[in-house]
Design an enzyme around this catalytic site. Sequence first.
Site, PDB file in Angstrom:
ATOM      1  N   GLU A 238       0.817  -1.225   0.000  1.00 20.66           N
ATOM      2  CA  GLU A 238       0.000   0.000   0.000  1.00 20.66           C
ATOM      3  C   GLU A 238       0.850   1.274   0.000  1.00 20.66           C
ATOM      4  OE1 GLU A 238      -2.924  -0.418   3.123  1.00 20.66           O
ATOM      5  OE2 GLU A 238      -3.932  -2.049   2.053  1.00 20.66           O
ATOM      6  N   GLU A 341      -4.318  -8.844  -1.517  1.00 19.09           N
ATOM      7  CA  GLU A 341      -4.911  -8.721  -0.185  1.00 19.09           C
ATOM      8  C   GLU A 341      -6.345  -8.247  -0.233  1.00 19.09           C
ATOM      9  OE1 GLU A 341      -2.706  -6.461   2.850  1.00 19.09           O
ATOM     10  OE2 GLU A 341      -4.649  -5.796   3.613  1.00 19.09           O
TER      11      GLU A 341
END
Length: 490
Positions: A238, A341
């Site tokens: 991220e 994810e």
Amino acid sequence: MKAIQLFALTAFTYVVLSSCQKVGTIRVDSNAGISFAGKSYEVFTTANDSVTRLALTSKGEFDSARQPFETEVAVFVNPSKQFQEIIGIGGAITDAAAETFARLTPENQQKLLEAYFHPVKGIGYSFIRTSIHSCDFSSGSYTYIADGDSTLATFSIAHDMQYRIPLIKKALETSGSTTKLLASPWSPPAFMKDNNNMLYGGKLMQRYYQSWANYFVRFVQEYEKAGIPVWGVTVQNEPMARQTWESCIFTAEEERDFLKHYLGPTFWNNGLKDKKIIVWDHNRDLMPYRADVIFSDPEASKYAWGIGYHWYEDWWGGKKMYDNVRNVHESYPEKHIIFTEGTVERFVPDHYNYWPNAEKYATSMIYDFNSGTSGWIDWNILLDEQGGPNHAGNFCFAPMHGDTRTGELFITPAYYYLGHFSKFIRPGARRISTSPSRSNLLAASFNNTDGSIVTVVLNTTDLPINYYLICNNAMAQLQIPAHAIQSIRY
């Protein structure tokens, strides 16, 4: 219609199905003229408001196909139109998962391992993701080196030897050592960052780019010395999120340059050219820009095996951006796309059997695979009775939860929905053309390397749906219950 209905099976504590039988095995190198009429099929179902969990609920033979009417629902499969190869499906073994696993009873530990990783007794996970040192799903922040050690002289994975590495090894042993390991960093050590903190974003300082690239190499080398092959890494988890837990910001241009000048060459110079490097590892929303910046640069692109993404782009209230995945797949068909994810956030203790959680997984998986995704990795395979442990208080759901006070194991519907994919769609399969005639069904199909075909059908409505499965010149009349998923193998 040649079909045999079977009574619903009692819910499994964990699924035990035979993967060895090949139903209607057909070589589909060229399917334009192949007749499916008379071929056998099996239907496996998981349904809400029933005990049916990954159960064989019907089987029969295909009849000759006819043109369906507008009043009839159909799922059309064309096995002669093949697309991306499937690399694998799996979940993440974090510190949280490993610490919770250690507190289960020995019987439940074995039950979990077989349920997730055994290809016959369980759902045959073939992918594991883990973190490079700590992430939010760790009991605390830590690295593998002493503070300030840019030469990595103190590098040690001793922390991981207590819980995480033993669980990964057991998972690999249970799966037959065919499962791939993908590793991702959440943050460099604090001293390497401009905010001097592993938390709250910040950036990797330029003078530590080489040290951080070396850190990746040491991680791979030490894990492999410990007996755990590393299949690949992502550059940064991220990279556009400033989180209250471990996080680090990389713009597209910064990730490109770190990959091009440091991480890629360092891997290649240290004999790790075979390791897959995956960029982005964040949400679908900004995915096309990241792909354009990195993949359009030949020197950076040569090190990038593919791009990874998550499903949290709807945090602001919008919808999932599946078309962004399709855009990247169509723009860069030579690159692989991996869902790295997804989890159901905001843990609620009485929602272990909350059916929409399971449907969220299957909806995403069908759209993602149909958009060009080659692999799909869930987040934590196991969490405790509070949705942790998590040092940032970011508690979430997992397909299984363990009660660390009693050693009890809870299996949620999400596990079975994931199993409808991982159990029947094996590594090396290719997605094939599939289209439902109505929007009340979602579907995707895959041709396995053994020649069998699997069609996954999802019904998220409140009513059962009668439908025809039509493949080439053959059709089977089927029914899917309300709020149910089916895997049809033929």
